[in-house]
Design an enzyme around this catalytic site. Sequence first.
Site, short mmCIF file in Angstrom:
data_model
loop_
_atom_site.label_atom_id
_atom_site.label_comp_id
_atom_site.label_asym_id
_atom_site.label_seq_id
_atom_site.Cartn_x
_atom_site.Cartn_y
_atom_site.Cartn_z
N ALA A 46 18.78 4.40 -24.01
CA ALA A 46 20.10 4.94 -23.68
C ALA A 46 21.17 3.86 -23.79
O ALA A 46 21.34 3.04 -22.88
CB ALA A 46 20.07 5.53 -22.27
N GLU A 65 27.45 6.16 -25.12
CA GLU A 65 28.22 6.84 -24.06
C GLU A 65 29.32 7.66 -24.72
O GLU A 65 29.62 7.48 -25.90
CB GLU A 65 28.83 5.79 -23.11
N GLY A 124 14.86 -2.51 -35.49
CA GLY A 124 13.55 -1.89 -35.73
C GLY A 124 13.65 -0.37 -35.76
O GLY A 124 13.01 0.29 -36.57
N ARG A 149 8.75 29.87 -59.69
CA ARG A 149 9.87 30.79 -59.86
C ARG A 149 10.14 31.05 -61.35
O ARG A 149 10.45 30.10 -62.10
CB ARG A 149 11.11 30.18 -59.20
N GLY A 197 19.32 31.27 -53.82
CA GLY A 197 19.58 32.06 -52.60
C GLY A 197 18.45 31.98 -51.59
O GLY A 197 18.68 31.95 -50.38
N GLU A 257 21.35 6.20 -34.68
CA GLU A 257 20.94 4.78 -34.78
C GLU A 257 21.88 4.00 -35.70
O GLU A 257 21.45 3.11 -36.45
CB GLU A 257 19.47 4.66 -35.15
N1 CAA Z 1 20.44 -8.94 -33.71
C1 CAA Z 1 20.74 -9.90 -32.81
N2 CAA Z 1 22.00 -10.08 -32.34
C2 CAA Z 1 22.96 -9.26 -32.79
C3 CAA Z 1 22.71 -8.25 -33.73
C4 CAA Z 1 21.39 -8.10 -34.20
N3 CAA Z 1 21.07 -7.17 -35.09
N4 CAA Z 1 23.86 -7.60 -34.00
C5 CAA Z 1 24.80 -8.18 -33.26
N5 CAA Z 1 24.26 -9.19 -32.53
C6 CAA Z 1 24.93 -10.11 -31.62
C7 CAA Z 1 25.98 -10.93 -32.40
O1 CAA Z 1 25.39 -12.06 -32.98
C8 CAA Z 1 26.95 -11.28 -31.30
O2 CAA Z 1 26.45 -12.35 -30.57
P1 CAA Z 1 27.35 -13.67 -30.31
O3 CAA Z 1 28.51 -13.19 -29.50
O4 CAA Z 1 26.43 -14.59 -29.55
O5 CAA Z 1 27.74 -14.18 -31.65
C9 CAA Z 1 26.93 -10.07 -30.39
O6 CAA Z 1 25.69 -9.39 -30.67
C10 CAA Z 1 28.06 -9.13 -30.66
O7 CAA Z 1 27.99 -8.77 -32.03
P2 CAA Z 1 29.21 -8.13 -32.80
O8 CAA Z 1 30.45 -8.92 -32.52
O9 CAA Z 1 28.82 -7.94 -34.23
O10 CAA Z 1 29.33 -6.73 -32.04
P3 CAA Z 1 30.31 -5.54 -32.25
O11 CAA Z 1 30.77 -5.09 -30.91
O12 CAA Z 1 31.34 -5.86 -33.29
O13 CAA Z 1 29.34 -4.38 -32.80
C11 CAA Z 1 28.12 -3.06 -34.41
C12 CAA Z 1 28.69 -4.43 -34.01
C13 CAA Z 1 27.22 -3.35 -35.60
C14 CAA Z 1 29.21 -2.09 -34.83
C15 CAA Z 1 27.29 -2.46 -33.23
O14 CAA Z 1 28.14 -2.08 -32.17
C16 CAA Z 1 26.50 -1.27 -33.64
O15 CAA Z 1 25.39 -1.43 -34.16
N6 CAA Z 1 27.02 -0.04 -33.42
C17 CAA Z 1 26.26 1.16 -33.66
C18 CAA Z 1 25.48 1.50 -32.44
C19 CAA Z 1 24.28 2.35 -32.74
O16 CAA Z 1 23.56 2.13 -33.70
N7 CAA Z 1 24.03 3.27 -31.85
C20 CAA Z 1 22.87 4.06 -31.96
C21 CAA Z 1 22.51 4.58 -30.62
S1 CAA Z 1 20.82 4.85 -30.37
C22 CAA Z 1 20.43 6.26 -31.15
O17 CAA Z 1 21.14 6.81 -31.92
C23 CAA Z 1 19.06 6.66 -30.83
C24 CAA Z 1 18.62 8.00 -31.14
O18 CAA Z 1 19.19 9.01 -30.78
C25 CAA Z 1 17.37 8.18 -31.88
#
Ligand code: CAA
Length: 379
Positions: free
Chosen positions: A124, A127, A241, A268, A340, A363
Site C-alpha cells: 500500500a 493514496e 521487481g 473462421r 463482431g 505499478e
Molecule cells: N531504487 C532505489 N532508489 C530509488 C529508486 C529505485 N528504483 N527510485 C528512486 N529512488 C530514490 C532516489 O535515488 C532518491 O534518493 P536520494 O534522495 O537519496 O537521491 C529518492 O528515491 C527520490 O527519488 P526521486 O527524486 O526520483 O523521486 P520522485 O519523487 O521524483 O519520484 C517516480 C520518482 C519515478 C515518479 C516515483 O514516484 C514513481 O515511481 N512513481 C510511480 C509510483 C508507482 O509506481 N506506483 C505504483 C503503486 S503500486 C501498484 O500499482 C500495485 C498494484 O496495484 C499491483
Amino acid sequence: MNFELTEIQSLIQNTVKEFAQSAVAPIAAEIDREHRFPAELLPQLAELNLLGVPYAEEVGGAGADHISYVIVIEELARVCASTAVIVSGHTSLGTWPIYQFGTEAQKEKYLKKLASGEFLGAFALTEPGAGTDAAAGLTTAVLEGDEWVLNGSKIFITNGGYADVYIVTAMTDPSQGTKGISAFIVEKDAPGFSVGEKEHKMGIKASSTTPLYFSNCRIPKDAIIGKPGQGFKIAMQTLDGGRIGIAAQALGIAEGALDAAVKYAKERVQFGKPIATKQAIQWMIADMATQIEAARLLVYQAAYNEENGLPYTKEAAMAKLFAAETASFVTNRAVQIHGGYGYTENYPVERAMRDAKITEIYEGTSEVQRMVIAGSVLR
Ligand code: CAA
C-alpha cells in the site's frame, strides 16, 4: 548466451501451464463476470509452491529463480490476468520487502507464511493524491511509546480485503521529504485498520482492489521495515521487481490473445477460405507475434538481471513499458481479427483487451516507466 530454459524452468513452466489449463481457465470468464476473487485457487497455488517462487526453500518458497517466477506469472496471465496479479502483487510487492529488508524476527513471523502461501500479502503506497507522485502521500505514522500510530488512507490496493499482511508506507518526518517516509507491516486485524469497498474496474475484475483506512491504527514499534526514513527507497526498489511481474502479466495476456486469434483465424471461413489465408490477417498476426517475442526478451532479461545481482531498475521499466504496450496492441488486434464475435463475452479476447489496459497504468504508468528509463539513460 543461451536462450533455452533450464530443466527446472521447463518443469515449472509445464506445471503452471497444466494448472492454468485445468484449474484457472475453466473459471476465468465466470470470475470476471461475477467480479469474484478466486479464493479457492490460493490453497492450490500454495500446494504447487507457486506463491513464493523466487524465495529460498528455507523461508518457505520454491527456491526457484526469477525467470521461473516470470514464467509462472506469464502462464497464469495467458488464461486469467486477475489470477496473475493476485500472485504477482503477493509475491513481488507483499512479500519481497520483508524478504529483502526484514529483521530476523519479521522474517520468522511473516516470511515463511507469505512465501509458502499460508498468508497473502499486499502493498500500500498509492493514496488519493499520491499516484504517480508517490512521495506526496498524506498518511502519517507517529511513534507513541511502544507503538506506531497510523492515520490516513490508501487507494487501489491489490488483494485488499484478502491479504493477511499489508506493507504500508507512511510519513514519519514531513520535514524530510522522501527521506521522511517509512515502511511498515500492518496485519489485517490491527486495531484502527479497515478495508473499504471494492472498486468496479474495467478489467482484472476478479482481483480485489480496495481502499484502506487507518484511524489511530496501532502497530508495534518493531513493525517498521528498515529504519525510519527508508520507506520511499524500499517502495521504489520493491516496485522495480514488481514491474517485472506486471511485465510478465502483460506478456501472458498478449500471448493468450495471440493464441486465440490464430485459432480463430484458422477456423473462421469468409469468401470460401479461412481468414488466416488473407494477407490482411497474416500481417496483423506477424506484427503481434514479433512484438510478443521482443517483449519476452525484455521481460526475461530484466528477470535475469534481478536473479544475477545486476542493475534492473531501467530493465524492469523497459520490460513493463514494452510488454504493456504490446498487450494493448495485441489484444486490440485479436479483437479485430475476431470481428463482431470478438466484441462479445463469448470469446476470451474481449476480456483480454480490458485486462491489458491496466498493465499500462498500475505499478507506474507507461509515462512513469519512460521517466525512469530516460532518467537512467541521461544520467
Ligand atoms: N531504487 C532505489 N532508489 C530509488 C529508486 C529505485 N528504483 N527510485 C528512486 N529512488 C530514490 C532516489 O535515488 C532518491 O534518493 P536520494 O534522495 O537519496 O537521491 C529518492 O528515491 C527520490 O527519488 P526521486 O527524486 O526520483 O523521486 P520522485 O519523487 O521524483 O519520484 C517516480 C520518482 C519515478 C515518479 C516515483 O514516484 C514513481 O515511481 N512513481 C510511480 C509510483 C508507482 O509506481 N506506483 C505504483 C503503486 S503500486 C501498484 O500499482 C500495485 C498494484 O496495484 C499491483
